[in-house]
Design a protein around this motif. Structure first.
Motif, short mmCIF file in Angstrom:
data_model
loop_
_atom_site.label_atom_id
_atom_site.label_comp_id
_atom_site.label_asym_id
_atom_site.label_seq_id
_atom_site.Cartn_x
_atom_site.Cartn_y
_atom_site.Cartn_z
N ALA A 184 0.83 -1.22 0.00
CA ALA A 184 0.00 0.00 0.00
C ALA A 184 0.86 1.26 0.00
O ALA A 184 0.44 2.31 -0.51
N ARG A 185 2.04 1.15 0.55
CA ARG A 185 2.94 2.31 0.61
C ARG A 185 3.68 2.50 -0.70
O ARG A 185 3.77 3.60 -1.23
N THR A 186 4.19 1.40 -1.26
CA THR A 186 5.02 1.52 -2.46
C THR A 186 4.17 1.65 -3.72
O THR A 186 4.54 2.36 -4.65
N ARG A 187 3.06 0.94 -3.80
CA ARG A 187 2.09 0.99 -4.91
C ARG A 187 2.70 0.59 -6.25
O ARG A 187 3.90 0.62 -6.41
N ARG A 188 1.83 0.28 -7.17
CA ARG A 188 2.24 0.01 -8.54
C ARG A 188 2.15 1.34 -9.30
O ARG A 188 1.28 2.17 -9.01
N ALA A 189 3.04 1.52 -10.27
CA ALA A 189 3.13 2.81 -10.96
C ALA A 189 1.77 3.28 -11.49
O ALA A 189 1.41 4.46 -11.36
N ALA A 190 0.99 2.36 -12.04
CA ALA A 190 -0.30 2.73 -12.64
C ALA A 190 -1.28 3.26 -11.61
O ALA A 190 -2.25 3.95 -11.96
N PHE A 191 -1.06 2.96 -10.33
CA PHE A 191 -2.01 3.35 -9.28
C PHE A 191 -1.37 4.32 -8.29
O PHE A 191 -1.83 4.47 -7.16
#
Ligand code: SF4
Length: 237
Positions: free
Chosen positions: A35-42
């Protein structure tokens, strides 16, 4: 944990209690790190980053039992099978079967509603590599057992998505229905069908993972057959 699950008097309280569970240190770390690092698209979105409760009606005659939420699907949106490719395949099939009011599931507030159906997972937090440990599976089991207890009056059929979910059903049979699981356990397979007495029928279905749907191991027609059979067994029109 067992006591917290047992105290939940209804599905709303159960969902709230599940969402506030911190019982598995490794999974809590992982869900929060994703949740902290996230995927680039999100990157511009706030991830849910917590356990993902079940979704659907409280008088469901059919239940779908999955493995665990996806890191960038349920763990992002807060709703099971929502916001990822697995959900795209699953909800398109459920819509064709008349069990969902729309063929897509993109966000918790997208208007999706289920009919005669509840969806939940054996483990409620996204695990690294989609692989919970046996200890995490067992720690999370009381949430599943309580959820099945609450919908037991109407529940007639359970569709297990994959071998992990199939195996997670036998402790439910013991804990919720007070029955000794069959021995040896029936093997999981797509189309497998176990029918007990005074307990829901269990249907096996390959998991709707990209690994299965992109390779053609699981096709839309195969899903249609499983949900058609589930509806017939459950007496759903
Ligand atoms: S996997 Fe289940 S028991 Fe473990 S922290 Fe998540 S909700 Fe709690």
């Amino acid at each position: 944990m067992v006591a917290r699950a047992a105290r939940a008097a209804d599905l709303a309280r159960l969902d709230a209690a599940v969402s506030d569970c911190f019982a598995c240190p490794r999974l809590v770390r992982w869900r929060e790190e994703v949740a902290r690092t996230r995927r680039a698209a999100f990157r511009d979105q706030e991830y849910w980053g917590r356990p993902v409760p079940g979704f659907g009606t409280g008088d469901a005659r059919i239940a779908i039992l999955g493995l665990a939420p996806a890191a960038h699907g349920g763990n992002r949106t807060g709703r099971i099978f929502t916001g990822d490719r697995s959900g795209d395949v699953l909800f398109a099939a459920l819509h064709r079967a008349g069990l969902a009011n729309q063929p897509t599931s993109v966000a918790a507030d997208d208007g999706l509603a289920l009919r005669d159906l509840r969806i939940f997972s054996a483990v409620r937090c996204a695990p690294p590599d989609n692989k919970p440990t046996p200890e995490e599976r067992d720690t999370c089991a009381p949430w599943l057992h309580r959820e099945v207890t609450l919908i037991r009056p109407t529940l007639r059929v359970v569709v297990a998505l994959g071998a992990f979910a199939w195996a997670a059903w036998w402790p439910v049979l013991r804990q919720v229905y007070g029955q000794r699981p069959p021995s040896p356990r029936p093997a999981f397979g797509h189309g497998a069908h176990w029918s007990g007495t005074d307990a829901p029928d269990l249907l096996g279905c390959y998991h709707v993972s990209q690994q299965n749907t992109f390779t053609g191991r699981l096709t839309p027609e195969m899903l249609d057959d499983v949900f058609g059979q589930a509806k017939q067994l459950a007496g759903v029109d």
